[in-house]
Write a protein that holds these residues in place. Structure first.
Motif, PDB file in Angstrom:
ATOM      1  N   ARG A  32      52.787   1.502  24.970  1.00  0.00           N
ATOM      2  CA  ARG A  32      51.526   2.375  24.999  1.00  0.00           C
ATOM      3  C   ARG A  32      51.078   2.683  23.409  1.00  0.00           C
ATOM      4  N   THR A  36      47.829   0.891  21.004  1.00  0.00           N
ATOM      5  CA  THR A  36      46.888   1.922  20.302  1.00  0.00           C
ATOM      6  C   THR A  36      47.024   1.565  18.838  1.00  0.00           C
ATOM      7  N   GLU A  37      48.082   1.399  18.299  1.00  0.00           N
ATOM      8  CA  GLU A  37      48.343   0.998  16.776  1.00  0.00           C
ATOM      9  C   GLU A  37      47.690  -0.083  16.366  1.00  0.00           C
ATOM     10  N   ARG A  39      45.229  -1.815  18.106  1.00  0.00           N
ATOM     11  CA  ARG A  39      43.818  -1.795  18.135  1.00  0.00           C
ATOM     12  C   ARG A  39      43.306  -1.120  16.967  1.00  0.00           C
ATOM     13  N   GLN A  40      43.801  -0.130  16.587  1.00  0.00           N
ATOM     14  CA  GLN A  40      43.432   0.466  15.142  1.00  0.00           C
ATOM     15  C   GLN A  40      43.566  -0.379  13.849  1.00  0.00           C
TER      16      GLN A  40
END
Length: 137
Positions: A32, A36-37, A39-40
């Protein structure tokens, strides 16, 4: 004796069971956070590339406007390189993050930009800063 054997197995196997459960929980949480990382990171680097290409495009359009009425042989070479740069920028795959030659095409655009700057005798300085990016001369 069978009850004590089951209790002994439960104690011995607890370490393995907790290890497996901990691994599963860590794997799910790591996946998860990794998404997120990722995508950033992709958003940040995509914005940098987009900003760089946008500066090249603005530079090219400005010089195209300035050179459009010049008809000397020297200026025709500048216009050919300028048109080639604009064509490369227009063909750049902005919306395909899986494009396998993205960095190769970006390097070609950078090279063509440097060639154009050399022909125009300008020394650009492309910088990406927190407050924005841009070219300076």
């Amino acid at each position: 004796m069978a009850g004590s054997q089951d209790m002994f197995d439960a104690i011995v196997m607890a370490d393995e069971r907790f290890h497996g459960e901990g691994f599963q929980e860590g794997y799910v949480e790591g996946s998860r956070l990794g998404v997120t990382e990722g995508r950033q990171h992709g958003t940040l680097h995509g914005a940098k590339i987009g900003s760089e290409i946008g500066c090249y495009q603005g530079f090219a359009f400005a010089w195209k406007y300035l050179l459009h009425s010049c008809t000397t042989e020297k200026d025709s070479k500048k216009m050919k390189v300028l048109e080639a740069l604009i064509g490369m920028i227009e063909k750049f795959p902005y919306d395909d993050p899986t494009y396998d030659r993205l960095h190769e095409d970006l390097d070609r655009i950078r090279g063509k930009f440097k060639q154009l700057c050399s022909l125009l005798n300008v020394q650009p300085d492309f910088k990406i800063r927190a407050e924005g990016s841009g070219l300076s001369f």
